[in-house]
Scaffold this motif. Sequence first.
Motif: not given
Length: 399
Positions: A108-115
């Motif tokens: 996993v590189l990172f989580r991707f979420e709405k800020g």
Amino acid sequence: MEMKLTIKRVPTVLSNYQEEGGGGCGRNCLGDCCLPASKLPLYAFKADPKKPAQDDELPTEFFLNSLLLAQWEDRVARGLFRYDVTACETKPFDSAKFNFTKVGQEEVLFRFEKGGGDSSYFLENAPSTEGDHAPSVVAINVSPIEYGHVLLIPRVLDRLPQQIDPESFLLALHMAAEAASPYFRLGYNSLGAFATINHLHFQAYYLSVPFPVEKAPTKKIPLAKCALNSGVKVSKLTNFPVRGLVFERGNTLKDLADVVTNACIWLQENNVPFNVLISDSGRRIFVFPQCYAEKQALGEVSQDLLDTQVNPAVWEISGHIVLKRRTDFEEASEASAWRLLAEVSLSEERFEEVKACIFEATGLTESDEEEESSESPYASSSSVPRASSHMSEGCLVLQ
């Protein structure tokens, strides 16, 4: 002598844990046993990508260059990939089965979420239990076909089947918008159109040349004024081996996402396999209904095409074809690529039927005005934006 059709299935390995058996993990994975207690890097994208940058905004190139590709290179250095894709020559939910909750967190590189705010931000470590929804993650594809090849897995713990929904498709468009590069595209394959894992995911990678489909001419479909509220424009491809629709613009990213999502939902509900290419930083979307697997089952695909073991999914349809045999690579030409992709396309009659149903499902109404032809912004080489390439001198992209 009777000729028998044979179809060879070549397994696609997306994770180093894909070929392991089921059961408990005993390691850091993306399942319920490990992820809720984990801390992963978090990239939170701003709510509206069209809003002007704020003083504390991350640099435009941060997401693609400083984060995604830098983290991808880190996993290369750690030996997580099955091979070095940059050395390749290039021419242009059943829980018992593998699913992405079994992926190790090192992939996993990172989580991707709405800020939620007007600026994007990045946190090196963020609790995975934040918020009231399952986290969405970006992970490497351990069998990459190009530089920076990753998977976007929406709401991984919800174990969604490989079907597009409004929230997940909008998430994919936000990822394209954050990358802010015409050379970073996302792709989607439906079941029946060579999706290999029945767990919702999008693929994405960086390739510093325009895809052939991006340069193909299109014919604008005139819409009735009542259908223009979303600001979405629709065209159909011309002079390209696979028939497809092109959706672009939209008053907002959500307007564009909603129209395309409704089109995809109709295709899903009516068992029409399809592929989607998200291009131009999320501003241009290609939808390709296809029938190659159906033709395979009916014995209508010639054996020499089947012997290439090329499964025409979104990247192949877009013009980036990975060839598995040296002879196919050496003999590759525009004519051979066209012949393969022509087998993917719906007939003109069937395509028009599907298009009419999509228009009804999306609330679009075709007007009586004459259709307008237009060239792609990439139609001439002089209009192609320049970018540095990671590829070695010996690599060749067939366009």
